[in-house]
Design an enzyme around this catalytic site. Structure first.
Site, PDB file in Angstrom:
ATOM      1  N   MET A 118       0.847  -1.192   0.000  1.00 44.93           N
ATOM      2  CA  MET A 118       0.000   0.000   0.000  1.00 44.93           C
ATOM      3  C   MET A 118       0.887   1.248   0.000  1.00 44.93           C
ATOM      4  SD  MET A 118      -3.465  -0.928   2.028  1.00 44.93           S
ATOM      5  CE  MET A 118      -2.876  -0.671   3.671  1.00 44.93           C
ATOM      6  N   HIS A 121       9.407  -3.555   3.332  1.00 47.44           N
ATOM      7  CA  HIS A 121       9.016  -3.761   1.934  1.00 47.44           C
ATOM      8  C   HIS A 121      10.240  -4.059   1.070  1.00 47.44           C
ATOM      9  CE1 HIS A 121       5.661  -0.999   3.316  1.00 47.44           C
ATOM     10  NE2 HIS A 121       4.988  -2.020   2.840  1.00 47.44           N
ATOM     11  N   GLY A 172       5.072 -10.106   4.010  1.00 47.55           N
ATOM     12  CA  GLY A 172       5.876 -10.010   5.234  1.00 47.55           C
ATOM     13  C   GLY A 172       5.223 -10.757   6.388  1.00 47.55           C
TER      14      GLY A 172
HETATM   15  O1  PAF Z   1      -0.117  -5.649   3.534  1.00 45.78           O
HETATM   16  C1  PAF Z   1      -0.555  -4.749   2.783  1.00 45.78           C
HETATM   17  O2  PAF Z   1       0.100  -3.761   2.546  1.00 45.78           O
HETATM   18  C2  PAF Z   1      -1.928  -4.890   2.172  1.00 45.78           C
HETATM   19  O3  PAF Z   1      -2.803  -5.544   3.029  1.00 45.78           O
HETATM   20  C3  PAF Z   1      -1.919  -5.587   0.796  1.00 45.78           C
HETATM   21  C4  PAF Z   1      -1.443  -7.027   0.887  1.00 45.78           C
HETATM   22  C5  PAF Z   1      -1.013  -4.814  -0.156  1.00 45.78           C
HETATM   23  C6  PAF Z   1      -3.325  -5.589   0.206  1.00 45.78           C
HETATM   24  O4  PAF Z   1      -3.850  -4.303   0.082  1.00 45.78           O
END
Ligand code: PAF
Length: 288
Positions: A37, A44, A155
């Site tokens: 997101m 990330h 994660g």
């Molecule tokens: O973990 C996240 O950032 C969100 O839940 C995801 C997997 C991108 C789905 O919107």
């Protein structure tokens, strides 16, 4: 510009993304996918690193999915930092950032078809955030359909999310491998989260309670479930800044609470509100 310094190509349309993936696949490339997101941090980037190690083409999505936020949650204040995200991904071997608008993803408003997370989706995070996991699985299923990756990276910090995504892939026979990457922590133990940026310095210090509770749980593992819970709860003390939501010891295979006499591996899940910010964390421990 060297390949290493190349900024990823940004695509916001589903059709264009599919075309790019099709072309690369036709040339024999494998595809790895990292759904996010945005508001990217080192957690990330650890997913991205694993993705670049395993596939020829790496696609990262940046989409704040309204379906997984309930009324009164932080959808509006959730950080949207695409430029900074692209900077963070530059030179890391990411080919494409898929950053669709809400209208591109949900042209008819909230999509009428939803993936339902089932009973485990109603526990823990799901109990505090009704509908969250249906919304999360729905967008992940859509993204999997759009990107059609060979492998997708998630994660471990979002343990319940990982469990539900893995189960969805199994239950719906999706031809995608789900890989889980360990939680990345600050030197003092705080799990990285896009929401950490909301913490004031005092809240940042108080937020350490979550990882301290998990460390206490881990140390108490050999004494059994009751002691694990007692020690982890004690770590929360009587802080006014940190309001615990849940603290549970679950079976890593079923994600259901373990029996009081359980032994072997267990997962401790914790969530707390620190000021106005909700944080989650978890740790794998060994019981008895
Ligand atoms: O973990 C996240 O950032 C969100 O839940 C995801 C997997 C991108 C789905 O919107």
């Amino acid at each position: 510009m060297s390949a290493a310094a190349r900024r990823p190509r940004v695509i916001d349309g589903i059709a264009e993304l599919r075309e790019v993936v099709c072309e690369r696949r036709a040339a024999g490339a494998s595809v790895a996918f990292v759904p996010t997101m945005g508001a990217l941090h080192d957690g990330h980037l650890a997913l991205v690193r694993r993705a670049t190690e395993t596939a020829d083409v790496v696609i990262v999505s940046v989409f704040v999915n309204p379906l997984q936020f309930g009324p009164g949650e932080d959808l509006d204040r959730y950080p949207r930092t695409l430029d900074a995200d692209l900077d963070a991904l530059t030179g890391r071997g990411v080919d494409v950032v898929f950053a669709p608008t809400v209208a591109e993803m949900y042209p008819d408003g909230p999509s009428s078809t939803r993936v339902t997370a089932g009973a485990v989706g109603a526990l823990y995070e799901g109990a505090s955030r009704p509908g969250h996991f249906d919304g999360m699985l729905t967008v992940v299923a859509k993204l999997f359909g759009i990107v059609q990756p060979d492998v997708a990276y998630f994660g471990q910090k979002d343990a319940q999310q990982v469990f539900l995504v893995q189960r969805m892939v199994r239950d719906l026979d999706l031809p995608i491998r789900v890989e889980v990457v360990p939680t990345v922590r600050e030197a003092d133990g705080l799990a990285l989260s896009s929401r950490n940026r909301f913490l004031s310095p005092a809240e940042r210090r108080a937020a350490l309670t979550l990882s301290e509770a998990l460390r206490a749980a881990e140390a108490a593992g050999p004494q059994g479930v009751a002691e694990v819970l007692a020690e982890a709860e004690a770590a929360f003390g009587a802080s006014e800044t940190v309001q615990p939501d849940y603290l549970v010891v679950v079976d890593p295979v079923t994600l259901l609470p373990v029996e009081p006499e359980a032994s072997g591996p267990a997962l401790v899940l914790v969530a707390a509100r620190v000021g106005a910010t909700r944080l989650i964390d978890n740790a794998l421990i060994s019981l008895r």
